[in-house]
Design a protein around this motif. Structure first.
Motif, PDB file in Angstrom:
ATOM      1  N   ARG A  10       5.038  -1.633  -6.351  1.00 14.13           N
ATOM      2  CA  ARG A  10       5.246  -2.879  -7.082  1.00 14.13           C
ATOM      3  C   ARG A  10       4.449  -3.993  -6.414  1.00 14.13           C
ATOM      4  NH1 ARG A  10       9.029  -6.502  -9.426  1.00 14.13           N
ATOM      5  NH2 ARG A  10       7.646  -7.690 -10.773  1.00 14.13           N
ATOM      6  N   LYS A  11       3.394  -4.429  -7.079  1.00 14.58           N
ATOM      7  CA  LYS A  11       2.505  -5.508  -6.637  1.00 14.58           C
ATOM      8  C   LYS A  11       1.721  -5.158  -5.375  1.00 14.58           C
ATOM      9  CE  LYS A  11       4.994  -9.232  -8.891  1.00 14.58           C
ATOM     10  NZ  LYS A  11       5.672 -10.497  -8.721  1.00 14.58           N
ATOM     11  N   TRP A  12       1.515  -3.862  -5.111  1.00 12.38           N
ATOM     12  CA  TRP A  12       0.638  -3.465  -4.013  1.00 12.38           C
ATOM     13  C   TRP A  12      -0.072  -2.163  -4.372  1.00 12.38           C
ATOM     14  CZ3 TRP A  12       1.528   1.284  -1.837  1.00 12.38           C
ATOM     15  CH2 TRP A  12       2.826   1.789  -1.841  1.00 12.38           C
ATOM     16  N   VAL A  13      -1.197  -1.923  -3.703  1.00 14.18           N
ATOM     17  CA  VAL A  13      -1.953  -0.688  -3.879  1.00 14.18           C
ATOM     18  C   VAL A  13      -2.669  -0.368  -2.573  1.00 14.18           C
ATOM     19  CG1 VAL A  13      -4.024  -1.816  -4.795  1.00 14.18           C
ATOM     20  CG2 VAL A  13      -3.590   0.549  -5.377  1.00 14.18           C
ATOM     21  N   ALA A  14      -2.761   0.929  -2.284  1.00 11.09           N
ATOM     22  CA  ALA A  14      -3.558   1.416  -1.163  1.00 11.09           C
ATOM     23  C   ALA A  14      -4.607   2.355  -1.745  1.00 11.09           C
ATOM     24  CB  ALA A  14      -2.681   2.146  -0.152  1.00 11.09           C
ATOM     25  N   VAL A  15      -5.844   2.223  -1.300  1.00 11.43           N
ATOM     26  CA  VAL A  15      -6.954   3.019  -1.828  1.00 11.43           C
ATOM     27  C   VAL A  15      -7.622   3.749  -0.675  1.00 11.43           C
ATOM     28  CG1 VAL A  15      -9.084   2.972  -3.172  1.00 11.43           C
ATOM     29  CG2 VAL A  15      -7.384   1.170  -3.504  1.00 11.43           C
ATOM     30  N   GLY A  16      -7.745   5.060  -0.809  1.00 16.42           N
ATOM     31  CA  GLY A  16      -8.401   5.842   0.232  1.00 16.42           C
ATOM     32  C   GLY A  16      -8.610   7.268  -0.213  1.00 16.42           C
ATOM     33  N   GLU A  17      -8.917   8.125   0.735  1.00 18.28           N
ATOM     34  CA  GLU A  17      -9.064   9.541   0.444  1.00 18.28           C
ATOM     35  C   GLU A  17      -7.701  10.118   0.089  1.00 18.28           C
ATOM     36  OE1 GLU A  17     -11.026  11.634   3.570  1.00 18.28           O
ATOM     37  OE2 GLU A  17     -12.805  10.359   3.483  1.00 18.28           O
ATOM     38  N   ASP A  18      -7.710  11.212  -0.642  1.00 18.09           N
ATOM     39  CA  ASP A  18      -6.482  11.841  -1.113  1.00 18.09           C
ATOM     40  C   ASP A  18      -5.511  12.128   0.028  1.00 18.09           C
ATOM     41  OD1 ASP A  18      -4.793  12.947  -3.119  1.00 18.09           O
ATOM     42  OD2 ASP A  18      -5.553  14.963  -2.686  1.00 18.09           O
ATOM     43  N   LYS A  19      -5.994  12.700   1.128  1.00 20.51           N
ATOM     44  CA  LYS A  19      -5.102  13.046   2.246  1.00 20.51           C
ATOM     45  C   LYS A  19      -4.469  11.801   2.858  1.00 20.51           C
ATOM     46  CE  LYS A  19      -8.549  13.022   5.871  1.00 20.51           C
ATOM     47  NZ  LYS A  19      -8.815  13.467   7.194  1.00 20.51           N
ATOM     48  N   VAL A  20      -5.205  10.704   2.904  1.00 21.17           N
ATOM     49  CA  VAL A  20      -4.693   9.456   3.469  1.00 21.17           C
ATOM     50  C   VAL A  20      -3.611   8.877   2.560  1.00 21.17           C
ATOM     51  CG1 VAL A  20      -5.300   7.098   4.159  1.00 21.17           C
ATOM     52  CG2 VAL A  20      -6.869   8.988   4.644  1.00 21.17           C
ATOM     53  N   VAL A  21      -3.878   8.876   1.250  1.00 27.82           N
ATOM     54  CA  VAL A  21      -2.921   8.351   0.279  1.00 27.82           C
ATOM     55  C   VAL A  21      -1.635   9.187   0.289  1.00 27.82           C
ATOM     56  CG1 VAL A  21      -2.528   8.049  -2.206  1.00 27.82           C
ATOM     57  CG2 VAL A  21      -4.635   7.225  -1.166  1.00 27.82           C
ATOM     58  N   LYS A  22      -1.762  10.496   0.361  1.00 21.98           N
ATOM     59  CA  LYS A  22      -0.581  11.372   0.391  1.00 21.98           C
ATOM     60  C   LYS A  22       0.252  11.134   1.658  1.00 21.98           C
ATOM     61  CE  LYS A  22      -1.806  15.230  -2.661  1.00 21.98           C
ATOM     62  NZ  LYS A  22      -2.202  14.391  -3.717  1.00 21.98           N
ATOM     63  N   ALA A  23      -0.413  10.953   2.792  1.00 23.43           N
ATOM     64  CA  ALA A  23       0.294  10.674   4.044  1.00 23.43           C
ATOM     65  C   ALA A  23       1.013   9.330   3.962  1.00 23.43           C
ATOM     66  CB  ALA A  23      -0.674  10.697   5.224  1.00 23.43           C
TER      67      ALA A  23
END
Length: 139
Positions: A102-115
Motif C-alpha cells: 500500500r503506497k510503496w513498491v520495491a523493484v529488483g531481481e526476482d530473487k531479491v523481491v521474493k526475499a
C-alpha cells in the motif's frame, strides 16, 4: 521540489532499468507471506534491514536505492494510490520484478523481491519480458 507526471515516469523507468536483470525463472511457491507492511520509506527500509540511499524526495514520491545481503533494489513510497499505480504501470514497460504494498513498491531481481516479500509482505508483479526481443526484426 515537485515532480511532474512525465518526470515521475522517467524516474520510474530509470529505476527499473538500473536494477532489473534477468530473473531465474524459478516458479517455486513463495513461503508464507506476512501481512503487508505499511509506513514511511525509512520505517519500511528499517524492517528490511536497509539503510536507504535517497534518490528522489518530493511530495509525490520518495525513492531510494537499498542494498541488503539478498541484493540491490529500488524502494519507493507514494503520496497517493493513483500515483503509485501510474508509476508502476509506466515502469513495468521496462521489465523487472515489483513487490507492491500500500503506497510503496520495491523493484529488483526476482530473487531479491521474493526475499523482501518474506519480510514486508506485498504482492509480486512482473514487468514486460523483453527476452524475446533479440534485435532481429521481421516483417
Amino acid at each position: 521540489m515537485r515532480l511532474t507526471r512525465p518526470m515521475l515516469a522517467v524516474a520510474g523507468a530509470v529505476a527499473a532499468l538500473a536494477v532489473a536483470g534477468c530473473g531465474s525463472g524459478d516458479s517455486e511457491a513463495a513461503a508464507k507471506v506476512p501481512v503487508t507492511a505499511t509506513g514511511s520509506l525509512e520505517s519500511l527500509a528499517a524492517k528490511a534491514k536497509c539503510k536507504p540511499d535517497m534518490q528522489i524526495d518530493s511530495d509525490e514520491v520518495r525513492q531510494a536505492i537499498c542494498k541488503t545481503s539478498d541484493g540491490k533494489y529500488v524502494f519507493a513510497t507514494f503520496a497517493t494510490d493513483r500515483g503509485q499505480r501510474e508509476w508502476i504501470n509506466d515502469a513495468k514497460d521496462y521489465g523487472g520484478f515489483y513487490l507492491v504494498g500500500r503506497k510503496w513498491v520495491a523493484v529488483g531481481e526476482d530473487k531479491v523481491v521474493k526475499a523482501l516479500q518474506k519480510t514486508l509482505g506485498g504482492e509480486e508483479e512482473i514487468g514486460t519480458n523483453h527476452a524475446a526481443h533479440t534485435g532481429s526484426h521481421t516483417g
